[in-house]
Design an enzyme around this catalytic site. Structure first.
Site, PDB file in Angstrom:
ATOM      1  N   CYS A   1      -7.912  -6.633   2.582  1.00 10.84           N
ATOM      2  CA  CYS A   1      -7.812  -5.217   2.923  1.00 10.84           C
ATOM      3  C   CYS A   1      -9.179  -4.551   3.044  1.00 10.84           C
ATOM      4  O   CYS A   1      -9.314  -3.512   3.683  1.00 10.84           O
ATOM      5  CB  CYS A   1      -6.984  -4.485   1.868  1.00 10.84           C
ATOM      6  SG  CYS A   1      -5.291  -5.099   1.720  1.00 10.84           S
TER       7      CYS A   1
ATOM      8  N   THR B   1       0.830  -1.204   0.000  1.00 10.68           N
ATOM      9  CA  THR B   1       0.000   0.000   0.000  1.00 10.68           C
ATOM     10  C   THR B   1       0.863   1.253   0.000  1.00 10.68           C
ATOM     11  O   THR B   1       0.646   2.180  -0.783  1.00 10.68           O
ATOM     12  CB  THR B   1      -0.932   0.004   1.230  1.00 10.68           C
ATOM     13  OG1 THR B   1      -1.936  -1.001   1.054  1.00 10.68           O
ATOM     14  CG2 THR B   1      -1.605   1.359   1.415  1.00 10.68           C
TER      15      THR B   1
ATOM     16  N   ASN C   1      -6.246  -9.302  -7.365  1.00  5.84           N
ATOM     17  CA  ASN C   1      -6.136 -10.031  -6.107  1.00  5.84           C
ATOM     18  C   ASN C   1      -7.385 -10.807  -5.736  1.00  5.84           C
ATOM     19  O   ASN C   1      -7.358 -11.645  -4.834  1.00  5.84           O
ATOM     20  CB  ASN C   1      -5.771  -9.068  -4.962  1.00  5.84           C
ATOM     21  CG  ASN C   1      -6.685  -7.862  -4.899  1.00  5.84           C
ATOM     22  OD1 ASN C   1      -6.861  -7.148  -5.876  1.00  5.84           O
ATOM     23  ND2 ASN C   1      -7.273  -7.629  -3.740  1.00  5.84           N
TER      24      ASN C   1
END
Length: 389
Positions: free
Chosen positions: A334, A73, A156
């Site tokens: 996330c 990130t 992802n």
């Protein structure tokens, strides 16, 4: 017995990574210090940088930078927000155009929203079916001044493998000075992702996706961008990492990252073959459960399979599997607790009901056919007892 099939979220540290981390604990000097303890730490830091670079197909950096960060990130934000910090408004008071793939990781998507709020013209490229819309890329590059573009290598949540090389070539053909960023976190050590091959000017990789501990990642920045100072630091401080990322380096995690990258590179062919074989087996076993629908991107890695359950909420099945020590996910770790619909699956073309009933299974060379058998048997049981008819 634990059956861990959520390797896109994070991976179990390998023996090589654990060994390197323990050894790095002894190098407790600050890498920026000039006395012998600091010098020893600096040597380990630079040796680690060389190993990660080598795993990316970079023999020598030769003016390029490989900046260690705390996470993927942070690395993505350093490229996107660092690019913004290094640029000035145009004379007419407006910002130029940037491109971004639809369904990117939140660290890219939300950083792009920052640019939009600042005044950039942010154009989103559709990725229906797991494929970049090259018509939109070409049209935008032809009609507008595209100065920056961000395309992930592997999604992802769906495992979709995007043709970043082709996208980068289109952007650079229109503007040779444009910056192309690639979030290669999910693709690193799973598919070809050297910056030179992809045509990427900046590229992100992360330790905990390749069997190293959480706490280290890296951003590659091309020599040309370093020379032109196209990426500026976004964290003010002591000026570590060539002045691009202040903060004392996490040498323990960085050394483990490097060891894992070296280990993955040395065993790449064998481990990719193992994953391909296991993916084929998983596909066969899932096909025996007619109620399950497998999403099929245009091109995909073997490591990620996203399925749709019949009339069962993802969270309900996750709880059922977790009680049996079988671990998969509903999507990106996330954003798992955000309560929002998956941006990646929405971009893929899924409807709300399908998204609400999706599971992501992500395998590694550490998994076995026994893991797959246990998962599929539990899915059968769960469908029989949980499905709403």
């Amino acid at each position: 017995m634990i059956r861990y099939l959520d390797n896109s979220a994070t991976t179990e540290p390998s023996p090589a990574a654990k060994k390197a981390a323990l050894e790095a604990l002894e190098a407790y000097g600050n890498p920026s210090s000039v006395y012998s303890l600091g010098v020893a730490s600096r040597k380990l830091l630079e040796a680690s940088r060389e190993k990660v670079a080598a795993a990316l197909g970079i023999r020598r950096l030769n003016g390029a930078a490989l900046v260690f960060t705390a996470s993927g990130t942070e690395a993505n934000c350093l490229s996107i927000l660092g690019f913004h910090a290094a640029k000035n408004r145009q004379k007419n008071g407006s910002y130029p155009t940037v491109l971004v793939g639809d369904g990117e990781h939140p660290s890219v998507a939300r950083a792009m929203e920052r640019l939009r709020e600042t005044g950039y013209d942010v154009v989103t490229v559709p990725t229906v079916g797991g494929e970049l819309d090259f018509g939109v890329i070409e049209k935008t590059c032809l009609e507008k001044n595209v100065v920056y573009a961000a395309f992930m290598l592997v999604n992802n949540e769906t495992g979709a493998l995007y043709d970043v090389k082709r996208a980068a070539a289109i952007v650079h053909a229109a503007n040779k000075n444009a910056v192309v960023h690639c979030d290669a976190v999910q693709g690193f050590m799973k598919t070809k992702c050297s910056p030179a091959y992809l045509g990427a000017d900046t590229l992100t990789v992360s330790a905990h996706k390749i069997h190293a501990p959480r706490g280290a990642a890296a951003l590659y920045i091309s020599a040309e961008l370093v020379k032109r100072r196209e990426i500026a630091p976004v964290l003010p401080g002591g000026g570590q990492e060539g002045g691009l990322r202040s903060g004392t380096e996490n040498l323990v995690c960085i050394a483990a990252f490097a060891a894992a990258a070296e280990d993955e590179a040395a065993n790449y062919a064998e481990r990719r073959a193992a994953v391909a074989s296991l993916r084929a087996y998983l596909g066969e076993k899932l096909a025996e459960i007619p109620e399950i629908k497998i999403k099929k991107p245009a091109a995909a890695l073997d490591d990620v399979v996203n399925v749709t359950l019949p009339r069962i909420k993802s969270e309900t099945m996750l709880s059922f599997l977790s009680a049996r020590e079988i671990y998969v996910s509903a999507g990106s770790a996330c954003s798992a607790s955000s309560g929002r619909l998956s941006a990646a699956l929405t971009a893929f073309g899924c409807e709300k009901d399908e998204i609400d009933s999706s599971l992501r299974i992500s395998i590694s060379y550490t998994n076995t056919t026994d893991d797959v058998d246990a998962l599929c048997e539990a899915l059968r049981e769960g469908i029989a007892s949980l499905a709403r008819y």
